[in-house]
Design an enzyme around this catalytic site. Structure first.
Site, short mmCIF file in Angstrom:
data_model
loop_
_atom_site.label_atom_id
_atom_site.label_comp_id
_atom_site.label_asym_id
_atom_site.label_seq_id
_atom_site.Cartn_x
_atom_site.Cartn_y
_atom_site.Cartn_z
CD GLU A 105 -2.56 1.51 2.52
OE1 GLU A 105 -2.06 1.06 3.57
OE2 GLU A 105 -3.59 2.19 2.50
CG ASN A 152 4.49 11.42 5.32
OD1 ASN A 152 3.93 10.37 5.00
ND2 ASN A 152 4.84 12.34 4.44
CD GLU A 153 3.62 13.74 10.99
OE1 GLU A 153 2.65 13.05 10.62
OE2 GLU A 153 3.94 14.80 10.44
CD GLN A 178 19.64 32.89 -13.86
OE1 GLN A 178 19.46 33.74 -12.97
NE2 GLN A 178 20.83 32.59 -14.33
N GLY A 215 0.94 31.14 -12.29
CA GLY A 215 0.28 32.39 -11.89
C GLY A 215 -1.15 32.12 -11.47
C1 LIG Z 1 -9.06 11.00 2.01
C2 LIG Z 1 -8.72 9.97 3.02
C3 LIG Z 1 -8.82 8.63 2.67
C4 LIG Z 1 -8.51 7.65 3.61
N1 LIG Z 1 -8.60 6.35 3.22
C5 LIG Z 1 -8.38 5.38 4.13
C6 LIG Z 1 -8.54 4.01 3.77
O1 LIG Z 1 -8.85 3.69 2.63
N2 LIG Z 1 -8.34 3.08 4.73
C7 LIG Z 1 -7.97 3.41 6.00
O2 LIG Z 1 -7.79 2.53 6.82
N3 LIG Z 1 -7.81 4.70 6.35
C8 LIG Z 1 -8.01 5.69 5.45
N4 LIG Z 1 -7.85 7.00 5.82
C9 LIG Z 1 -7.49 7.30 7.22
C10 LIG Z 1 -6.05 7.72 7.36
O3 LIG Z 1 -5.18 6.61 7.20
C11 LIG Z 1 -5.85 8.42 8.72
O4 LIG Z 1 -6.54 9.66 8.66
C12 LIG Z 1 -4.39 8.63 9.05
O5 LIG Z 1 -3.74 7.40 9.30
C13 LIG Z 1 -4.17 9.54 10.29
O6 LIG Z 1 -4.93 9.06 11.35
P1 LIG Z 1 -5.93 10.05 12.10
O7 LIG Z 1 -6.77 10.75 11.08
O8 LIG Z 1 -6.62 9.26 13.14
O9 LIG Z 1 -5.01 11.16 12.75
P2 LIG Z 1 -4.30 11.12 14.18
O10 LIG Z 1 -3.81 9.73 14.47
O11 LIG Z 1 -5.18 11.80 15.17
O12 LIG Z 1 -3.04 12.03 13.88
C14 LIG Z 1 -3.07 13.45 13.95
C15 LIG Z 1 -1.62 13.95 13.92
O13 LIG Z 1 -0.91 13.41 15.04
C16 LIG Z 1 0.23 12.71 14.59
N5 LIG Z 1 0.47 11.52 15.41
C17 LIG Z 1 -0.41 10.57 15.78
N6 LIG Z 1 0.22 9.60 16.47
C18 LIG Z 1 1.51 9.94 16.54
C19 LIG Z 1 2.68 9.35 17.12
N7 LIG Z 1 2.61 8.17 17.74
N8 LIG Z 1 3.86 10.00 17.00
C20 LIG Z 1 3.92 11.20 16.35
N9 LIG Z 1 2.87 11.80 15.78
C21 LIG Z 1 1.69 11.19 15.87
C22 LIG Z 1 -0.11 12.28 13.17
O14 LIG Z 1 1.08 12.03 12.43
C23 LIG Z 1 -0.86 13.49 12.67
O15 LIG Z 1 0.04 14.48 12.26
C24 LIG Z 1 -8.12 8.00 4.91
C25 LIG Z 1 -8.01 9.37 5.26
C26 LIG Z 1 -8.31 10.33 4.33
C27 LIG Z 1 -8.18 11.78 4.74
#
Ligand SMILES: Cc1cc2nc3c(=O)[nH]c(=O)nc-3n(C[C@H](O)[C@H](O)[C@H](O)COP(=O)(O)OP(=O)(O)OC[C@H]3O[C@@H](n4cnc5c(N)ncnc54)[C@H](O)[C@@H]3O)c2cc1C
Length: 199
Positions: free
Chosen positions: A64, A188-189, A101, A161
């Site tokens: 994935e 990414n975190e 440039q 633009g």
């Molecule tokens: C358009 C879209 C499609 C999606 N499709 C799917 C899908 O098909 N299947 C599926 O399973 N999910 C899907 N998702 C869910 C997606 O994988 C999650 O939104 C994502 O993994 C982040 O989780 P969260 O939203 O709960 O954010 P949170 O876990 O609340 O994170 C919020 C912030 O805190 C940071 N954070 C959280 N934990 C830690 C840590 N331990 N250390 C450091 N930083 C941390 C995160 O990096 C982020 O910056 C989708 C999301 C979107 C927006």
């Protein structure tokens, strides 16, 4: 955790909620789904053995993350192509935009980033095809490859633009669509956390 297939046609307790209003990726609906006391036949258990779900999910994560990397690199390559074509056609102050440039240097840098990203991606794909793509490298590919389009496409938007802010131009949609790649598929975190565990 177990994975179970839910046939949603005529399924009591299953309800679709609203379609969520996303910033980008408008070609793909993302919707709320509610499962309220839904009952499914035991035969719908994937793999036939209870409690295997987490492992089943884990085995596909590297793939994935690679797929997300493919989209990221394709976006960058496409953004550079679109922008080169545009700046060579648009004239301002008696020159094409490409003659400045700043335009050439910006696009040279974007093309370099896209190329470096492509080489890393291809290496990951080769490993994947050999069944050797480890979770750490997949996490590196996911976080690094998805950070790059957000910078490259932003710089390309600038060269368009005002047109760059109009959704009728593909570059504007790339701008909106790329952002979520840093969030989904494991943020990414979380990718960096996974990599750090291998150090
Ligand atoms: C358009 C879209 C499609 C999606 N499709 C799917 C899908 O098909 N299947 C599926 O399973 N999910 C899907 N998702 C869910 C997606 O994988 C999650 O939104 C994502 O993994 C982040 O989780 P969260 O939203 O709960 O954010 P949170 O876990 O609340 O994170 C919020 C912030 O805190 C940071 N954070 C959280 N934990 C830690 C840590 N331990 N250390 C450091 N930083 C941390 C995160 O990096 C982020 O910056 C989708 C999301 C979107 C927006």
């Amino acid at each position: 955790v177990s994975l179970v297939v839910v046939e949603t046609a005529d399924c009591a307790g299953f309800v679709r909620g609203r379609i969520l209003d996303k910033v980008g990726q408008h070609g793909a609906d993302t919707s709320e789904l509610f499962f309220d006391d839904v009952r499914v036949p035991i035969d719908n258990l994937l793999g036939g053995v209870e409690g295997q779900g987490f492992g089943q999910l884990m085995t596909q994560l590297a793939q994935e993350r690679l797929i997300i990397g493919v989209t990221a690199v394709a976006t960058m390559e496409s953004a550079v192509d679109e922008t080169v074509a545009y700046v060579k056609s648009r004239e301002a102050f008696g020159h094409t935009l490409f003659d400045f440039q700043n335009t050439k240097f910006t696009l040279a840098e974007c093309q370099t980033t896209a190329h470096v990203a492509r080489v890393f991606l291809d290496s990951c794909i080769e490993r994947h095809l050999r069944g050797e793509l480890d979770s750490t490298t997949a996490a590196m590919a996911k976080w690094w490859l998805t950070e790059q389009p957000c910078q490259v496409v932003d710089r390309c938007v600038q060269l368009f633009g005002g047109y760059g802010y109009m959704r009728e131009y593909p570059i504007a949609r790339m701008f909106a669509d790329s952002r979520v790649q840093k969030i989904y598929g494991g943020s990414n975190e979380i990718m960096k956390d996974l990599i750090a565990r291998s150090l």
